[in-house]
Design a protein around this motif. Structure first.
Motif, PDB file in Angstrom:
ATOM      1  N   PHE A  18      -6.188 -28.919  71.549  1.00  0.00           N
ATOM      2  CA  PHE A  18      -5.915 -29.810  70.425  1.00  0.00           C
ATOM      3  C   PHE A  18      -7.212 -30.231  69.747  1.00  0.00           C
ATOM      4  O   PHE A  18      -7.318 -30.236  68.506  1.00  0.00           O
ATOM      5  CB  PHE A  18      -5.146 -31.037  70.916  1.00  0.00           C
ATOM      6  CG  PHE A  18      -4.673 -31.950  69.825  1.00  0.00           C
ATOM      7  CD1 PHE A  18      -3.504 -31.677  69.134  1.00  0.00           C
ATOM      8  CD2 PHE A  18      -5.392 -33.095  69.495  1.00  0.00           C
ATOM      9  CE1 PHE A  18      -3.053 -32.526  68.125  1.00  0.00           C
ATOM     10  CE2 PHE A  18      -4.954 -33.944  68.492  1.00  0.00           C
ATOM     11  CZ  PHE A  18      -3.781 -33.658  67.807  1.00  0.00           C
ATOM     12  N   ASP A  21      -8.797 -27.496  67.640  1.00  0.00           N
ATOM     13  CA  ASP A  21      -8.119 -27.277  66.365  1.00  0.00           C
ATOM     14  C   ASP A  21      -8.332 -28.421  65.379  1.00  0.00           C
ATOM     15  O   ASP A  21      -8.301 -28.211  64.158  1.00  0.00           O
ATOM     16  CB  ASP A  21      -6.616 -27.089  66.588  1.00  0.00           C
ATOM     17  CG  ASP A  21      -6.300 -25.808  67.355  1.00  0.00           C
ATOM     18  OD1 ASP A  21      -7.152 -24.903  67.362  1.00  0.00           O
ATOM     19  OD2 ASP A  21      -5.207 -25.732  67.959  1.00  0.00           O
ATOM     20  N   ARG A  22      -8.502 -29.655  65.881  1.00  0.00           N
ATOM     21  CA  ARG A  22      -8.554 -30.832  64.998  1.00  0.00           C
ATOM     22  C   ARG A  22      -9.963 -31.365  64.765  1.00  0.00           C
ATOM     23  O   ARG A  22     -10.183 -32.070  63.790  1.00  0.00           O
ATOM     24  CB  ARG A  22      -7.692 -31.967  65.586  1.00  0.00           C
ATOM     25  CG  ARG A  22      -6.241 -31.639  65.854  1.00  0.00           C
ATOM     26  CD  ARG A  22      -5.496 -31.185  64.620  1.00  0.00           C
ATOM     27  NE  ARG A  22      -4.054 -31.045  64.868  1.00  0.00           N
ATOM     28  CZ  ARG A  22      -3.492 -30.011  65.446  1.00  0.00           C
ATOM     29  NH1 ARG A  22      -4.242 -28.999  65.886  1.00  0.00           N
ATOM     30  NH2 ARG A  22      -2.167 -29.947  65.608  1.00  0.00           N
ATOM     31  N   CYS A  23     -10.882 -31.062  65.660  1.00  0.00           N
ATOM     32  CA  CYS A  23     -12.236 -31.622  65.535  1.00  0.00           C
ATOM     33  C   CYS A  23     -13.186 -30.625  64.882  1.00  0.00           C
ATOM     34  O   CYS A  23     -14.300 -30.370  65.379  1.00  0.00           O
ATOM     35  CB  CYS A  23     -12.764 -32.062  66.901  1.00  0.00           C
ATOM     36  SG  CYS A  23     -11.843 -33.444  67.609  1.00  0.00           S
ATOM     37  N   ARG A  27     -13.583 -31.624  58.874  1.00  0.00           N
ATOM     38  CA  ARG A  27     -12.692 -32.776  58.956  1.00  0.00           C
ATOM     39  C   ARG A  27     -13.438 -34.012  59.429  1.00  0.00           C
ATOM     40  O   ARG A  27     -13.226 -35.122  58.918  1.00  0.00           O
ATOM     41  CB  ARG A  27     -11.514 -32.486  59.905  1.00  0.00           C
ATOM     42  CG  ARG A  27     -10.422 -33.558  59.825  1.00  0.00           C
ATOM     43  CD  ARG A  27      -9.270 -33.279  60.771  1.00  0.00           C
ATOM     44  NE  ARG A  27      -9.546 -33.723  62.126  1.00  0.00           N
ATOM     45  CZ  ARG A  27      -9.332 -34.965  62.567  1.00  0.00           C
ATOM     46  NH1 ARG A  27      -8.869 -35.882  61.746  1.00  0.00           N
ATOM     47  NH2 ARG A  27      -9.577 -35.276  63.818  1.00  0.00           N
ATOM     48  N   HIS A  38      -9.973 -42.396  59.749  1.00  0.00           N
ATOM     49  CA  HIS A  38      -9.338 -41.402  60.611  1.00  0.00           C
ATOM     50  C   HIS A  38      -8.152 -40.817  59.855  1.00  0.00           C
ATOM     51  O   HIS A  38      -7.813 -41.277  58.754  1.00  0.00           O
ATOM     52  CB  HIS A  38      -8.880 -42.027  61.934  1.00  0.00           C
ATOM     53  CG  HIS A  38      -7.781 -43.035  61.768  1.00  0.00           C
ATOM     54  ND1 HIS A  38      -8.013 -44.347  61.400  1.00  0.00           N
ATOM     55  CD2 HIS A  38      -6.434 -42.928  61.892  1.00  0.00           C
ATOM     56  CE1 HIS A  38      -6.874 -44.993  61.306  1.00  0.00           C
ATOM     57  NE2 HIS A  38      -5.897 -44.162  61.597  1.00  0.00           N
ATOM     58  N   ASP A  39      -7.523 -39.811  60.447  1.00  0.00           N
ATOM     59  CA  ASP A  39      -6.409 -39.122  59.801  1.00  0.00           C
ATOM     60  C   ASP A  39      -5.092 -39.592  60.428  1.00  0.00           C
ATOM     61  O   ASP A  39      -4.858 -39.380  61.620  1.00  0.00           O
ATOM     62  CB  ASP A  39      -6.585 -37.599  59.990  1.00  0.00           C
ATOM     63  CG  ASP A  39      -5.605 -36.795  59.163  1.00  0.00           C
ATOM     64  OD1 ASP A  39      -4.497 -37.297  58.893  1.00  0.00           O
ATOM     65  OD2 ASP A  39      -5.943 -35.653  58.794  1.00  0.00           O
ATOM     66  N   VAL A  42      -3.003 -36.804  62.150  1.00  0.00           N
ATOM     67  CA  VAL A  42      -3.484 -36.431  63.485  1.00  0.00           C
ATOM     68  C   VAL A  42      -3.120 -37.515  64.495  1.00  0.00           C
ATOM     69  O   VAL A  42      -2.730 -37.212  65.629  1.00  0.00           O
ATOM     70  CB  VAL A  42      -5.003 -36.182  63.465  1.00  0.00           C
ATOM     71  CG1 VAL A  42      -5.542 -35.928  64.876  1.00  0.00           C
ATOM     72  CG2 VAL A  42      -5.342 -35.006  62.560  1.00  0.00           C
ATOM     73  N   GLU A  45       0.371 -37.104  65.463  1.00  0.00           N
ATOM     74  CA  GLU A  45       0.493 -35.931  66.336  1.00  0.00           C
ATOM     75  C   GLU A  45       0.121 -36.303  67.772  1.00  0.00           C
ATOM     76  O   GLU A  45       0.789 -35.868  68.725  1.00  0.00           O
ATOM     77  CB  GLU A  45      -0.415 -34.811  65.835  1.00  0.00           C
ATOM     78  CG  GLU A  45       0.058 -34.136  64.570  1.00  0.00           C
ATOM     79  CD  GLU A  45      -0.907 -33.058  64.091  1.00  0.00           C
ATOM     80  OE1 GLU A  45      -0.490 -32.191  63.309  1.00  0.00           O
ATOM     81  OE2 GLU A  45      -2.096 -33.082  64.494  1.00  0.00           O
ATOM     82  N   TRP A  77     -11.505 -35.319  73.878  1.00  0.00           N
ATOM     83  CA  TRP A  77     -11.587 -35.898  72.529  1.00  0.00           C
ATOM     84  C   TRP A  77     -13.014 -36.369  72.254  1.00  0.00           C
ATOM     85  O   TRP A  77     -13.511 -36.264  71.133  1.00  0.00           O
ATOM     86  CB  TRP A  77     -10.592 -37.041  72.387  1.00  0.00           C
ATOM     87  CG  TRP A  77     -10.275 -37.370  70.964  1.00  0.00           C
ATOM     88  CD1 TRP A  77     -10.513 -38.547  70.310  1.00  0.00           C
ATOM     89  CD2 TRP A  77      -9.652 -36.507  70.000  1.00  0.00           C
ATOM     90  NE1 TRP A  77     -10.084 -38.466  69.015  1.00  0.00           N
ATOM     91  CE2 TRP A  77      -9.548 -37.229  68.796  1.00  0.00           C
ATOM     92  CE3 TRP A  77      -9.185 -35.192  70.049  1.00  0.00           C
ATOM     93  CZ2 TRP A  77      -8.993 -36.674  67.636  1.00  0.00           C
ATOM     94  CZ3 TRP A  77      -8.633 -34.646  68.905  1.00  0.00           C
ATOM     95  CH2 TRP A  77      -8.542 -35.383  67.721  1.00  0.00           C
ATOM     96  N   GLY A  82     -13.849 -36.694  67.969  1.00  0.00           N
ATOM     97  CA  GLY A  82     -12.722 -36.981  67.092  1.00  0.00           C
ATOM     98  C   GLY A  82     -12.752 -38.407  66.575  1.00  0.00           C
ATOM     99  O   GLY A  82     -13.077 -39.343  67.322  1.00  0.00           O
ATOM    100  N   GLU A  84     -10.221 -40.300  65.533  1.00  0.00           N
ATOM    101  CA  GLU A  84      -9.056 -41.124  65.840  1.00  0.00           C
ATOM    102  C   GLU A  84      -9.346 -42.012  67.053  1.00  0.00           C
ATOM    103  O   GLU A  84      -9.955 -41.556  68.020  1.00  0.00           O
ATOM    104  CB  GLU A  84      -7.825 -40.247  66.094  1.00  0.00           C
ATOM    105  CG  GLU A  84      -7.219 -39.664  64.832  1.00  0.00           C
ATOM    106  CD  GLU A  84      -8.127 -38.645  64.145  1.00  0.00           C
ATOM    107  OE1 GLU A  84      -8.128 -38.594  62.896  1.00  0.00           O
ATOM    108  OE2 GLU A  84      -8.836 -37.902  64.859  1.00  0.00           O
TER     109      GLU A  84
END
Length: 368
Positions: A18, A21-23, A27, A38-39, A42, A45, A77, A82, A84
């Motif tokens: 995860f 793919d997100r970090c 982004r 933050h998003d 995400v 999710e 994370w 990240g 978030e």
């Protein structure tokens, strides 16, 4: 974090994928210097994956796990830096809510687990006042460095010894002003100013003598999890540095072949492993059960060690990279600036050495 059970291995693998793919760097850069930082997609999710319920009892819809499991998520994370607020909300605030006993607890717990609410814990400065009224409470005071700054709800913790409850106020409540302060990594921290904010009885999250105990437990959980996230960041910084040493050529050979630089890389690796293992030990011992003084010692030891190690690794990484290590365009900057923010959050290494000293006496006396 070394996974020791099948569930921990599953959580670690899922979190690693995860985060990969997100970090992504574009982004992370897009989330800097903006509101919110933050998003929300995400975040929802992460809620759908059950990450926000890891520390919540099974009877209330959570996973019913401990810090060892939550640490797998925080570690990966943290390695991705990240934006978030997994530790600040999923760890710190969630622990305070779980161990509360007030009427606001159940609804706030459900909304947070579902990703609808984004609570932040705010420790009010000395001098803050919380007076009883016929309809509840009236709060006046200030709190700085509250994370996440874009919280929907603030969990107000009064100074120690006040005997006052932990109360939940909406970010839009009358009498509350929120000033946004920029941090090193481009994220924000909230500076709260409360002037005679009316809080109904139904907004109490924790009451009586248990309010401060719940807040201290939450602080310790937050400290351990941010230490774990910092260890993840160290892993990434070390990996980037070692990759650079293999590819940067000077005098006709990779600079990683020079023994002096190899020694520095080994020192960085040792510092990372030490910080990671101290944090993992804190997770295991707190999960096994301990006194409040022992828990405070474990949490402060983990945060102090992580702060010292990350500072050493970050400085060495910039030195080994040379000029490119100073540039914002190079992705190392994303992790270094996050390191500066995490090192200061909830107290730096020096503060936690002092906190450890305050709690180790009672802990050792109880063990004798």
């Amino acid at each position: 974090m070394r996974p020791h059970t099948d569930q921990q291995r599953m959580l670690a693998d899922a979190a690693r994928q995860f985060a990969a793919d997100r970090c992504l760097s574009h982004r992370l850069r897009a989330c800097r210097h903006r509101t919110p930082d933050h998003d929300g997609v995400v975040w929802r999710e992460m809620a759908a994956l059950g990450w926000l319920g890891v520390l919540v009892p099974e009877a209330e819809g959570g996973l019913g796990s401990g810090l060892a499991d939550m640490g797998q998520l925080a570690y990966e994370w943290g390695a991705g830096s990240g934006p978030e607020p997994l530790v600040a909300t999923g760890g710190l605030a969630m622990t305070l809510i779980v161990h509360g006993d007030g009427p606001a607890r159940a609804r706030l717990l459900s909304r947070t687990m579902e990703g609808e609410a984004l609570p932040a814990v705010a420790w009010l400065s000395p001098g803050a006042q919380c007076t009883s009224t016929p309809n509840g409470w009236e709060v006046t005071g200030q709190a700085r460095f509250v994370t996440p700054a874009d919280a929907t709800d603030f969990l107000l913790v009064l100074p120690e010894g006040s005997g006052q409850p932990v109360v939940n106020v909406s970010a839009s409540v009358e009498g509350l002003s929120v000033k946004r302060e920029q941090r090193a990594d481009g994220s924000g921290a909230a500076w709260l100013n409360l002037q005679q904010v009316k809080v109904p009885e139904a907004a109490m999250v924790a009451t009586g003598t248990g309010a401060w105990e719940a807040a201290e437990r939450a602080r310790d959980v937050g400290l351990v999890l941010v230490a774990v996230a910092m260890a993840g960041s160290m892993r990434t910084i070390n990996a980037m540095t070692q990759d650079y040493l293999r590819t940067r050529v000077q005098f006709g050979k990779p600079i990683g072949s020079f023994q002096a630089l190899q020694h520095k890389a080994v020192d960085m690796h040792i510092a990372e492993q030490l910080a990671r293992d101290v944090a993992q030990n804190a997770c295991a011992r707190i999960d096994a059960g301990c006194t409040s003084d022992e828990r405070a010692c474990l949490a402060s030891r983990a945060k102090a060690r992580a702060g010292e190690s990350l500072d050493r690794i970050a400085r060495a990484a910039v030195q080994l990279h040379g000029a490119i290590g100073y540039t914002d365009e190079y992705d190392l900057s994303l992790h270094l600036n996050r390191a500066l923010t995490w090192s200061a959050w909830l107290g730096n290494a020096d503060e936690h050495v002092r906190r450890y000293a305050r709690h180790v006496g009672p802990f050792e006396a109880a063990e004798a």
